[in-house]
Design a protein around this motif. Structure first.
Motif, mmCIF file in Angstrom:
data_model
loop_
_atom_site.group_PDB
_atom_site.id
_atom_site.type_symbol
_atom_site.label_atom_id
_atom_site.label_comp_id
_atom_site.label_asym_id
_atom_site.label_seq_id
_atom_site.Cartn_x
_atom_site.Cartn_y
_atom_site.Cartn_z
ATOM 1 N N CYS A 135 18.432 -1.602 -4.870
ATOM 2 C CA CYS A 135 18.475 -0.464 -5.420
ATOM 3 C C CYS A 135 17.835 0.707 -4.663
ATOM 4 O O CYS A 135 18.114 1.942 -4.180
ATOM 5 C CB CYS A 135 18.033 -0.229 -6.887
ATOM 6 S SG CYS A 135 19.204 -1.264 -8.003
ATOM 7 N N HIS A 136 16.603 0.349 -4.224
ATOM 8 C CA HIS A 136 15.941 1.185 -3.554
ATOM 9 C C HIS A 136 16.215 1.836 -1.900
ATOM 10 O O HIS A 136 16.360 2.729 -1.700
ATOM 11 C CB HIS A 136 14.225 0.881 -3.460
ATOM 12 C CG HIS A 136 13.712 0.807 -4.736
ATOM 13 N ND1 HIS A 136 12.459 0.240 -4.833
ATOM 14 C CD2 HIS A 136 14.290 1.309 -5.951
ATOM 15 C CE1 HIS A 136 12.211 0.325 -6.436
ATOM 16 N NE2 HIS A 136 13.220 1.011 -6.965
ATOM 17 N N ARG A 139 19.565 3.736 -2.922
ATOM 18 C CA ARG A 139 19.496 5.107 -3.947
ATOM 19 C C ARG A 139 18.235 5.913 -3.266
ATOM 20 O O ARG A 139 18.282 7.213 -3.526
ATOM 21 C CB ARG A 139 19.246 5.027 -5.158
ATOM 22 C CG ARG A 139 20.730 4.496 -5.703
ATOM 23 C CD ARG A 139 21.006 4.359 -7.226
ATOM 24 N NE ARG A 139 22.238 3.996 -7.649
ATOM 25 C CZ ARG A 139 22.521 2.497 -8.032
ATOM 26 N NH1 ARG A 139 21.224 1.761 -7.971
ATOM 27 N NH2 ARG A 139 23.428 2.085 -8.099
ATOM 28 N N ARG A 174 31.282 -4.531 -9.562
ATOM 29 C CA ARG A 174 30.387 -3.592 -9.822
ATOM 30 C C ARG A 174 29.764 -3.740 -8.476
ATOM 31 O O ARG A 174 28.624 -4.472 -8.204
ATOM 32 C CB ARG A 174 29.426 -3.784 -10.959
ATOM 33 C CG ARG A 174 30.381 -3.972 -12.193
ATOM 34 C CD ARG A 174 29.176 -3.994 -13.540
ATOM 35 N NE ARG A 174 30.090 -4.330 -14.722
ATOM 36 C CZ ARG A 174 29.227 -4.518 -15.895
ATOM 37 N NH1 ARG A 174 28.009 -4.212 -15.990
ATOM 38 N NH2 ARG A 174 30.069 -4.777 -16.992
ATOM 39 N N GLU A 177 25.501 -2.564 -8.677
ATOM 40 C CA GLU A 177 24.497 -2.734 -10.036
ATOM 41 C C GLU A 177 23.288 -3.418 -9.769
ATOM 42 O O GLU A 177 23.405 -4.273 -8.997
ATOM 43 C CB GLU A 177 25.372 -3.287 -11.157
ATOM 44 C CG GLU A 177 24.400 -3.246 -12.401
ATOM 45 C CD GLU A 177 25.227 -3.568 -13.696
ATOM 46 O OE1 GLU A 177 24.994 -2.693 -14.709
ATOM 47 O OE2 GLU A 177 25.782 -4.754 -13.821
ATOM 48 N N CYS A 178 22.221 -3.043 -10.463
ATOM 49 C CA CYS A 178 20.777 -3.878 -10.235
ATOM 50 C C CYS A 178 20.889 -4.933 -10.667
ATOM 51 O O CYS A 178 21.766 -5.549 -11.689
ATOM 52 C CB CYS A 178 19.985 -2.868 -10.869
ATOM 53 S SG CYS A 178 18.343 -3.605 -10.858
ATOM 54 N N PHE A 181 15.672 -7.410 -10.848
ATOM 55 C CA PHE A 181 14.440 -7.768 -10.449
ATOM 56 C C PHE A 181 13.247 -6.643 -10.875
ATOM 57 O O PHE A 181 12.624 -6.828 -11.939
ATOM 58 C CB PHE A 181 14.228 -8.125 -8.888
ATOM 59 C CG PHE A 181 12.964 -8.116 -8.396
ATOM 60 C CD1 PHE A 181 12.240 -9.285 -8.723
ATOM 61 C CD2 PHE A 181 12.484 -7.305 -7.604
ATOM 62 C CE1 PHE A 181 10.888 -9.822 -8.362
ATOM 63 C CE2 PHE A 181 10.783 -7.332 -7.231
ATOM 64 C CZ PHE A 181 10.400 -8.712 -7.557
ATOM 65 N N GLY A 182 13.098 -5.680 -10.155
ATOM 66 C CA GLY A 182 12.449 -4.434 -10.458
ATOM 67 C C GLY A 182 10.774 -4.594 -10.580
ATOM 68 O O GLY A 182 10.275 -4.144 -11.462
ATOM 69 N N SER A 193 16.113 -8.604 -17.791
ATOM 70 C CA SER A 193 15.976 -8.905 -16.158
ATOM 71 C C SER A 193 17.046 -10.058 -16.016
ATOM 72 O O SER A 193 17.724 -10.165 -14.996
ATOM 73 C CB SER A 193 14.445 -9.216 -15.858
ATOM 74 O OG SER A 193 14.708 -9.711 -14.604
ATOM 75 N N MET A 195 19.148 -11.588 -17.634
ATOM 76 C CA MET A 195 20.511 -11.373 -18.072
ATOM 77 C C MET A 195 21.345 -10.496 -16.826
ATOM 78 O O MET A 195 22.512 -10.378 -16.632
ATOM 79 C CB MET A 195 21.009 -10.561 -19.545
ATOM 80 C CG MET A 195 22.270 -10.580 -19.766
ATOM 81 S SD MET A 195 22.629 -9.512 -21.286
ATOM 82 C CE MET A 195 24.226 -9.450 -21.302
ATOM 83 N N MET A 196 20.652 -9.411 -16.345
ATOM 84 C CA MET A 196 21.163 -8.669 -15.311
ATOM 85 C C MET A 196 21.255 -9.592 -14.033
ATOM 86 O O MET A 196 22.474 -9.405 -13.517
ATOM 87 C CB MET A 196 20.023 -7.414 -15.021
ATOM 88 C CG MET A 196 20.093 -6.446 -16.222
ATOM 89 S SD MET A 196 18.591 -5.376 -15.900
ATOM 90 C CE MET A 196 19.134 -4.497 -14.445
ATOM 91 N N ASP A 199 24.387 -11.776 -14.486
ATOM 92 C CA ASP A 199 25.583 -10.834 -14.409
ATOM 93 C C ASP A 199 26.014 -10.642 -12.972
ATOM 94 O O ASP A 199 27.132 -10.606 -12.656
ATOM 95 C CB ASP A 199 25.661 -9.709 -15.331
ATOM 96 C CG ASP A 199 25.444 -9.811 -16.858
ATOM 97 O OD1 ASP A 199 25.820 -10.963 -17.312
ATOM 98 O OD2 ASP A 199 25.407 -8.934 -17.568
ATOM 99 N N ARG C 317 22.435 -3.553 -21.962
ATOM 100 C CA ARG C 317 22.122 -5.000 -22.204
ATOM 101 C C ARG C 317 20.921 -5.045 -23.363
ATOM 102 O O ARG C 317 21.019 -5.934 -23.634
ATOM 103 C CB ARG C 317 21.587 -5.822 -20.950
ATOM 104 C CG ARG C 317 22.967 -6.093 -20.115
ATOM 105 C CD ARG C 317 22.494 -6.841 -18.837
ATOM 106 N NE ARG C 317 23.396 -6.972 -18.081
ATOM 107 C CZ ARG C 317 24.199 -5.937 -17.168
ATOM 108 N NH1 ARG C 317 23.369 -4.974 -16.857
ATOM 109 N NH2 ARG C 317 25.114 -6.299 -16.361
ATOM 110 N N SER C 352 14.224 -1.075 -14.551
ATOM 111 C CA SER C 352 13.965 -1.632 -13.187
ATOM 112 C C SER C 352 13.905 -0.699 -12.038
ATOM 113 O O SER C 352 13.747 -0.929 -10.988
ATOM 114 C CB SER C 352 15.172 -2.549 -12.926
ATOM 115 O OG SER C 352 16.610 -1.704 -12.760
#
Lengths: 249, 176, 455
Positions: A135-136, A139, A174, A177-178, A181-182, A193, A195-196, A199, C317, C352
């Motif tokens: 993501c970083h 975006r 997708r 999509e993130c 982790f974050g 986290s 589940m993301m 997916d 979610r 996140s």
């Protein structure tokens, strides 16, 4: 002035040394003047993202001390590059050398494409690969057009990888999509986290990927942790490792 | 100090430095705005036809048709059993299938456009603008006005689109 | 204290339902993408919307005054409320003075924020939410779980059972068309018998002194035009300067919210209906405080389209209720801690920081940067775990000393592989609940580099 100060994020130094070495070899292979300043440690992102600005500030100041002298700073991490470019202002604005550091810190792929001007990657990477757009880098550094935006599409990572012989880049349902982790999010919100992450992995699997490629080992560490726990045949790879053996021009 | 004064004072104290507004961008334009209007209206559950509204099936089979503007002073509640309301629209908008209806075209009881079971909007065929920027150039200062794009609808149950939520079950635009 | 992670856990544990929720909202995000991509000027529109809102915020008092004088000239009665309680008192006062005991409402997140319904019900006013989704959650005695799609967390069977119980529909019937038809009969009856109608406000136009309400069902128009009294309640940030500005926002709103080119009804209320009266209640309730803060004032630009909820991988979610605030998702996580920092301290961390919200936002609110900024404020104010702050300052101390960092890394890479699995993966290791730790290499990058250079 040495051209490049190589910034190897702390967790890459300690946990993924091969990624750091691949980055070094890529830059050296291009005949560039690279130096790895040994006094470097961490850019302070974990503290900053946790809201602990007071803990992050001295690390930002150290970073400027260590890397201020280079023409360019290059790192195999979109997230850490974004930390310097987009989040150091609050501590370093106005300090001598900061403006230069801020506008000359690059993630590896963008450095290759935008600064070195690499247009060809002559090498092999047989197999079906899904690209994980962290993501970083996506975006905050704008290494590609994010799926939310409607201006002209571009993708600096895909542009490099697509040239490797034998590679088949799969299409995800997708695209960006993130992975979940974050940073400390991965621990503080571990249920969401994970589940993301699962997916994201499932999307790559459905697309037929054998390898998940990325430019941030932190996301890949999270995804690989899930993959290994579940014994899946997928692999993760950093773009530096994939491009290491290629002739770039 | 009244609440109004207190709020105004707080807002003036808090005001950020002045900054200029922007002019809206030039909106999208279409080669054939009428065709686009018709296509978008169909996509939102409406229907666009060319011809005489009196020949529409929904009008022919209705028990109670109300042609607007209706100036009779009946209570709005007496409109609950109107089957079809015939309303003049001022213009249509190609980008979203909407028709502009000002209060004057509705009559004394403006609720008629939404309480009727079916709605027929009459629009001059040469009055289809491309986009909302052009549309707002033509919107006046009536006491009430509404852009209507298709029939009443909801997707509040599992995202399943249902036409005819509380308002009209159909919306037919007749280009004249 | 329970925060977002604890409230999210049961939602995530019901995996089939969590996946269904995620897919439902992703479907809306995709519809938004289709609509947005059809406009070549989409990014220009976002820029224009951002500029118009920022300009408006810089002169908010002036524009509100202009709005008021134009509204009054149109025959609208304008009221001002400093906080939720004053807002509720004003609304109740209007109803009580006219002997109104039955109120119909269309969607208004402001009245949710002010908890108007319980206030009125305690004073003998029957309040009916007339938006289908709102009515469903009202009958369940729940708040909305999404600002645009109030019942998105419910399956058709849940609603079928509810309607069977409350509206007498057939047992087991769960067809959305059938259920909507049943609600139509029930709600039209409420609308026809109401003494007053209350609506929210999507936009208030300073230049015209009117308000704009965007809906799909037609309930707002019936509520505002059937009963003799129309009350429109608005947060003071809803103002736009000119009629022409509406084009920018109307084009963005429905496309961003539900992926429609426009809502079925975009209604411009510039005065009372014939023989009726119209009131506008302008509410501050903390907004002027947010305006005073340079970092956070941009959150007032929000037009409540809900796109940041639909795109948020965490919201999708964990569900709306995991946020514990009227407005969930990224925008709610920025707004809630202004109201009560201690109660909502976990929300800015429930992200996140992927930034999808900032990129999808039609008015370009920098949501993920605001979430990050709020984290720092909450830490400074001591609203977060002190153990975490301590751990971070220890880490910082280590990272400030390269020898300590080097030794620590060396030790970790040697000790971790020797630890028995039950120790390494004990309950004290949240990373390891569902994930493996990375394999520990024997050498660090700097070790490899030394070899490389002497090669």
């Amino acid at each position: 002035m040495t051209q490049i100060g190589l910034f190897i994020p702390c967790y890459v130094d300690q946990l993924y040394p091969r990624v750091g070495l691949a980055t070094w070899r890529i830059l050296r292979g291009l005949g560039l003047d690279v130096e790895y300043p040994k006094s470097q440690t961490c850019c302070g992102q974990p503290m900053a993202n946790s809201g602990c600005g007071d803990a992050a500030r001295p690390l930002a100041e150290r970073f400027l001390d260590v890397f201020g002298k280079y023409k360019h700073v290059v790192t195999p991490s979109g997230s850490c590059a974004s930390m310097v470019r987009n989040h150091y202002d609050q501590w370093l604005a106005g300090k001598p050398g900061f403006d230069h550091l801020k506008s000359n810190t690059f993630e590896l792929c963008e450095y290759l494409v935008d600064i070195v001007g690499v247009t060809r990657a002559d090498g092999d990477f047989p197999g079906r690969v899904g690209i994980h757009m962290s993501c970083h880098g996506l975006r905050e550094l704008r290494m590609a057009r994010s799926s939310e935006r409607m201006d002209a599409p571009f993708d600096k990572v895909r542009g490099l990888l697509a040239q490797l012989r034998g590679i088949e880049l799969v299409t995800l349902s997708r695209p960006d999509e993130c992975c979940g982790f974050g940073g400390t999010f991965a621990v503080a919100e571990q249920a969401v986290s994970c589940m993301m992450g699962r997916d994201r992995i499932a999307d790559h699997e459905r697309a037929g990927a054998q390898v998940i490629a990325g430019f941030d080992m932190s996301c890949l560490m999270h995804l690989e942790g899930l993959i290994r726990r579940e014994g899946k045949p997928l692999k993760v790879a950093h773009v530096a490792e994939m491009l290491e053996g290629a002739r770039l021009s | 100090m009244t609440s109004r004064e207190a709020i105004m004072e707080a807002l003036r104290r808090a005001a950020p430095p002045p900054c200029e507004p922007a002019e809206p961008p030039r909106g999208i334009r279409f080669d054939d705005p009428v065709a686009k209007f018709s296509e978008v209206l169909a996509s939102v559950g409406g229907r666009c036809v060319v011809g005489d509204y009196r020949e529409l099936e929904v009008v022919q089979t209705a028990r109670r048709v109300l042609t607007c503007p209706d100036q009779s002073s009946q209570s709005p509640h007496e409109l609950a059993d109107v089957d079809v309301a015939i309303v003049q629209g001022e213009f249509g908008v190609a980008e979203n299938g909407a028709v502009w209806v000002p209060a004057a075209n509705l009559g004394l009881r403006r609720v008629v456009f939404v309480i009727a079971q079916h709605l027929v909007l009459r629009v001059p065929a040469n009055a289809i603008v491309h986009n909302m920027h052009e549309a707002y150039q033509r919107v006046g200062r009536d006491r009430f006005g509404v852009f209507i794009s298709g029939p009443s609808k909801t997707a509040d149950i599992e995202q399943a689109l249902v036409i005819g939520a509380q308002g009209p079950r159909s919306c037919t635009v007749v280009l004249e | 204290m329970t925060g977002h992670p604890e409230r999210a856990l049961p939602f995530v544990l019901d995996q089939p339902r969590a996946h269904w929720h995620d897919e439902s909202l992703w479907f809306v995000r995709q519809k938004r993408d289709r609509q947005a991509s059809a406009l070549p000027e989409w990014e220009e529109l976002r820029n224009a919307a951002h500029a118009i809102k920022s300009h408006t915020m810089s002169r908010l008092a002036d524009y509100l005054a202009l709005f008021e004088s134009n509204a009054v000239a149109n025959g609208i009665q304008v009221h001002w409320a400093r906080d939720a309680n004053e807002h509720n008192e004003i609304v109740y006062g209007i109803l009580a003075e006219r002997g109104v005991t039955r109120l119909v409402k269309s969607k208004s997140m402001l009245t949710e924020e002010c908890h108007l319904n319980p206030y009125l019900e305690a004073r003998g006013v029957e309040v009916t939410d007339t938006d289908l989704g709102e009515r469903i959650v009202q009958l369940r005695k729940e708040p909305p779980s999404h600002i645009v799609l109030p019942a998105i967390h419910l399956k058709r069977q849940d609603i079928g059972a509810l309607f069977h119980d409350q509206l007498g529909t057939e047992a087991g019937a769960a067809d959305p068309a059938y259920l909507t038809e049943a609600a139509r009969g029930h709600l039209r009856d409420k609308l026809l018998n109401a003494g007053a109608g209350l609506t929210g406000v999507n936009f208030a136009v300073a230049e015209t002194g009117g308000v704009v309400v965007c809906t799909n069902e037609g309930n707002a128009d019936m509520g505002a035009s059937l009963p003799p009294i129309h009350i429109a309640c608005m947060g003071l940030e809803k103002i736009v300067p000119r009629l022409a500005d509406l084009a920018v926002f109307v084009r963005l709103l429905a496309r961003s919210a539900t992926g429609q080119p426009v809502t079925a009804y975009t209604s411009h209320f510039n005065g009372p209906r014939a023989g009726g009266e119209m009131h506008v209640v302008i509410v501050d309730n903390g907004r002027s405080k947010i305006l005073a803060e340079e970092t956070f004032r941009r959150s007032l630009n929000c037009i409540r389209c809900g796109a940041c909820l639909n795109t948020c991988p965490v919201y999708r979610r964990s569900g709306g209720y995991s946020y514990g605030y009227t407005i969930p998702g990224p925008i709610g996580s920025v707004l809630a801690p202004h109201r009560d920092p201690a109660a909502h301290a976990s929300l800015p961390f429930a992200s996140s920081l992927c930034g999808s919200c900032s990129d999808v936002c039609p008015v370009k609110v920098d949501l993920h940067h605001q979430l990050l900024a709020f984290r720092e404020r909450l830490v400074k104010e001591g609203k977060t775990s002190s153990a975490k702050s301590l751990a971070m300052s220890v880490m910082s101390t280590v990272f400030q000393r390269p020898w300590m960092y080097g030794a620590g890394g060396w030790l970790m890479r040697r000790v971790v592989p020797l630890m028995p699995r039950f120790v390494l993966y004990g309950p004290w290791n949240p990373w390891g609940l569902q994930r493996e730790l990375p394999p520990m290499p024997s050498e660090s990058f700097r070790d490899l580099l030394e070899k490389e250079e002497t090669r």
